[in-house]
Scaffold this motif. Structure first.
Motif, PDB file in Angstrom:
ATOM      1  N   ARG A  38      38.410  42.179  35.726  1.00  0.00           N
ATOM      2  CA  ARG A  38      37.378  43.163  35.755  1.00  0.00           C
ATOM      3  C   ARG A  38      36.162  42.693  36.183  1.00  0.00           C
ATOM      4  O   ARG A  38      35.102  43.611  36.617  1.00  0.00           O
ATOM      5  N   ASN A  44      36.755  46.033  39.137  1.00  0.00           N
ATOM      6  CA  ASN A  44      37.375  46.852  38.100  1.00  0.00           C
ATOM      7  C   ASN A  44      38.286  48.189  38.491  1.00  0.00           C
ATOM      8  O   ASN A  44      39.224  48.704  37.963  1.00  0.00           O
ATOM      9  N   ASN A  63      32.555  45.628  32.402  1.00  0.00           N
ATOM     10  CA  ASN A  63      32.223  45.216  33.740  1.00  0.00           C
ATOM     11  C   ASN A  63      31.583  46.058  34.312  1.00  0.00           C
ATOM     12  O   ASN A  63      30.633  45.797  35.295  1.00  0.00           O
ATOM     13  N   GLY A 123      37.641  48.232  32.346  1.00  0.00           N
ATOM     14  CA  GLY A 123      36.406  48.251  33.331  1.00  0.00           C
ATOM     15  C   GLY A 123      35.053  48.799  32.864  1.00  0.00           C
ATOM     16  O   GLY A 123      33.918  48.844  33.360  1.00  0.00           O
TER      17      GLY A 123
END
Length: 792
Positions: free
Chosen positions: A555, A559, A601, A598
């Protein structure tokens, strides 16, 4: 005559009893002699014991003589006539009904007896020594039986009677059995022997003398001639002989119906007029066959046996009225045939075979139906039409033609139109003369595949005659829609995914409906075909699988991946569309279930550290504190005082409002409660201002005479005083109007605005003594000869 009867019975009955039973004197009816027997052995006579020997006494019921009725006599052989023995009687009715002469033993009845109440009495007799009262003979029991006389007439306990018998019954048919009962003794004489006879109801009915069975006496009694009969039955005792008593009862006999009357029509021919516009299943005529019978015996069946309308008309019975209802089976047309003739038969549904000899239980009649000409609306050649048009048809394309004609002899021309309530968006047009239907707008099968429209056909000569037809237009499909994803996919990819792993299976939908069915082809677009992350595999079943080309997705590097997919159908021409599949990289658990996708990230890729986030939060908190401080300061700001400073110019302003007052309902401008309560509690007089001299000079003067009403005058003064000493009132002038509406008011005007317009000697110098707050007023009015003062 009772005395004679008793004397005869006294002589005859004992003689008869003695002849029957020897010297025992059993059952002596009116007097009895006490006997005792001696017995011995071997010629040696010795006295064993004494005993009473008798059975019963008899006494007639209902004795009406003045003297007590003699019943019988008791005697013991111990009694030598010396008066040493007395006789005692005990048991039922002793002393109350029956008495005994203790010296002679004679028994008499002192009351009238009724056998129906008590048929016998059981008593006990004993001979005692007169002086010692000791029994000289054992006590013995005997019975006095009440002899019956004929004093009760027969009675019908179940009467009056009701009975039913079928009409036309043969002679001797049993109708009902009557029963009379007689309370007299059935075992003695004929007092309770009853015979029956009929007093009323002959010659139609008879009764059996001994059994009381009522039977029919005449044949062929017809219910239609007479339905009910009232009989009077007599029951007489003493076997019906003279002097017997009798009772009567009534019997109502009703003749029930049998089917002994055939049906018949009151007329042999009927004629009716029938409009040709009547719809199918309408009743066009009614006929009825008469039947004197009732109930099921009068139920009818009708049928059409002949005529020229066998398939056009039908006749059925009405279950309530038993009429024959002729109904229409097909539509009529005056121009085709103007009259019909039917031969109708009526017959009984339930026939009694016993009366077939009375004739056929059916009848026929002729029914003529004349068709009336009616101006009919136009008729379509087909009331329901189906048409087909392709959705690629251009505007103005002909779809089909309908046809309608005037069925009447006038044959009026027809004008066609579309009912726009069935074609709101006006997709179609119709030629008013030819009936040609064409498209007026482009059609889209995916929006509306079938159009159901109504066509009007109107006679030009008579616009009120309008016919209706229905046209069903089906729009056929062309391949004008590209396939797309079946759903909006949310695809997740685990960071631990291996190369060649299937991460999603996709399918497509197409709004078109090809006849051969859908066939979709999946592939990656040209720019995505060479990507190193994912590949696409067409499963040849209208689905495709998305696979990974590599592993090691993270990620923090990326992502979300966007994968463009090309989907193509098998239409002609073939259509395709590009659809983007979003693939999100996630942190998954050992089972492959996404846990976090995600978010962390995303923050790292935006370059936001933890310190930057703390700084942003601190700035937001500071702004909130500043806003709260501003709001607090605004709330604490003091309002500007209402009392004017000395430096400010005090001016009097008169504001005029040309608004009509609300009357007594207007409570905004003035409190009307005080005017309604004149007895106001004056509690504010002691609350004086510090800067006001207690002795308030008169502020109101007028050349007009004061009002006569002292209550109102006192009220006004109290209000003025309250205003002057009110600590919360501002020290500026205000206008208060105390006025009464209408002419002739004793209060008149109380305003001080016109007080100086009159001759007044008002002096305002005292204002200078009220302190610095009233300095401006003292300067304006204290040394001036003019001006206005507003009284508060």
């Amino acid at each position: 005559w009772w005395t004679s009867v008793i004397s005869v019975l006294t002589v005859l009955v004992p003689l008869w009893e003695m002849g029957c039973s020897g010297l025992t004197l059993n059952s002596v009816p009116l007097h009895q002699v006490g006997m005792y027997q001696r017995s011995g052995e071997g010629g040696a006579h010795h006295r064993q014991r004494r005993s009473w020997v008798w059975n019963q006494f008899f006494v007639l019921e209902e004795y009406m003589g003045d003297e007590p009725l003699y019943v019988g006599k008791l005697h013991s052989d111990v009694d030598k006539g010396e008066g040493q023995v007395k006789y005692v009687l005990n048991g039922e009715g002793a002393t109350s009904i029956f008495t005994i002469d203790e010296n002679t033993g004679d028994i008499h009845a002192t009351k009238r007896l009724d056998r129906e109440e008590q048929p016998y009495y059981t008593l006990r007799a004993q001979a005692r020594h007169r002086h010692t009262n000791l029994p000289v003979e054992p006590e013995s029991e005997f019975v006095i039986k009440v002899q019956d006389i004929n004093d009760n007439e027969p009675k019908f306990l179940d009467g009056p009677y009701s009975a039913r018998v079928p009409e036309m019954s043969p002679v001797g048919t049993s109708v009902v059995t009557v029963v009379a009962t007689d309370a007299d003794d059935p075992t003695y004489g004929n007092s309770a022997r009853v015979v029956y006879s009929i007093l009323e109801g002959q010659p139609y009915f008879s009764v059996e003398p001994r059994t009381g069975v009522v039977r029919t006496a005449l044949p062929n009694m017809d219910r239609e001639a007479r339905e009910q009969y009232l009989l009077v039955i007599q029951a007489k005792d003493m076997v019906g002989q003279m002097g017997g008593l009798s009772g009567t009862t009534s019997v109502t006999v009703t003749l029930t119906d049998v089917n002994d009357n055939p049906p018949h029509f009151s007329r042999k021919s009927y004629q009716f007029s029938v409009p040709e516009s009547l719809p199918v299943a309408t009743t066009v005529a009614k006929v009825k066959a008469l039947d004197s019978d009732v109930g099921p015996n009068a139920e009818m069946e009708y049928r059409i046996v002949d005529g020229d309308g066998l398939g056009l008309f039908r006749i059925t019975p009405d279950p309530d009225t038993q009429e024959g209802l002729i109904t229409l089976q097909k539509g009529l047309d005056f121009e085709t045939k103007s009259s019909y003739t039917l031969r109708v038969e009526a017959s009984n549904r339930n026939i009694d075979l016993r009366f077939l000899s009375l004739g056929p239980f059916s009848d026929t009649a002729t029914v003529r139906l004349n068709v009336q000409n009616v101006d009919e609306p136009p008729v379509f050649s087909s009331p329901f039409s189906k048409m087909v048009i392709s959705e690629e048809a251009t505007v103005g394309t002909t779809i089909g033609t309908i046809f309608a004609h005037d069925p009447d002899s006038t044959n009026s021309p027809i004008r066609y139109s579309i009912d726009r309530n069935t074609d709101l968006e006006r997709f179609f047009n119709i030629d008013a003369t030819t009936g040609v239907i064409s498209t007026a707008k482009p059609l889209d099968r995916e929006v509306n595949a079938v159009h159901n429209i109504t066509i009007f056909a109107t006679e030009i000569l008579d616009p009120l005659q309008v016919g209706k037809g229905v046209v069903l237009i089906t729009v056929t499909d062309i391949n004008d829609n590209a396939p797309v994803f079946a759903i909006e996919y949310e695809t997740y990819l685990c960071e631990s995914a291996r190369p060649g792993q299937v991460i999603e299976t996709i399918s497509a939908v197409d709004r078109d409906q090809p006849q051969s069915g859908h066939r979709f082809f999946f592939s990656l677009t040209a720019e995505a075909a060479g990507n190193l992350n994912f590949t696409l595999r067409d499963n040849k079943d209208n689905t495709a699988s998305v696979l990974t080309k590599r592993g090691g997705f993270q990620r923090r590097h990326q992502n979300v991946y966007r994968l463009p997919v090309l989907i193509m159908d098998n239409g002609s021409p073939a259509l395709s569309s590009t659809n983007t599949l979003s693939i999100r990289v996630c942190d998954c658990d050992p089972d492959g279930i996404p846990q976090s996708c995600g978010s962390e990230n995303s923050m790292l890729s935006a370059g936001l550290s933890t310190g930057a986030l703390i700084a942003i939060l601190a700035c937001i908190l500071t702004l909130l504190v500043l806003v709260l401080l501003i709001i607090t300061m605004q709330r604490r700001r003091k309002k500007e005082p209402l009392i004017l400073d000395e430096e400010r110019d005090v001016r009097e302003n008169i504001v005029r409002y040309d608004d009509e007052g609300g009357g007594e309902e207007d409570t905004e401008a003035f409190d009307m409660v005080a005017l309604r309560n004149l007895n106001v509690v004056r509690e504010s007089g002691s609350k004086n201002r510090r800067d006001v001299t207690p002795e308030v000079p008169t502020l109101f003067s007028s050349s007009r005479p004061p009002p006569d009403n002292g209550i109102f005058r006192e009220f006004i003064w109290d209000r003025l005083k309250e205003a002057d000493v009110d600590l919360s009132a501002p020290p500026y002038d205000s206008l208060q109007t105390y006025a009464f509406e209408g002419s002739g008011s004793a209060a008149e005007s109380l305003s001080s605005l016109d007080s100086l317009s009159m001759d007044s000697e008002q002096n305002y110098d005292y204002l200078s003594d009220w302190g610095p707050r009233f300095k401006k007023l003292a300067d304006l009015y204290g040394h001036s000869d003019g001006g206005n003062l507003f009284v508060s």
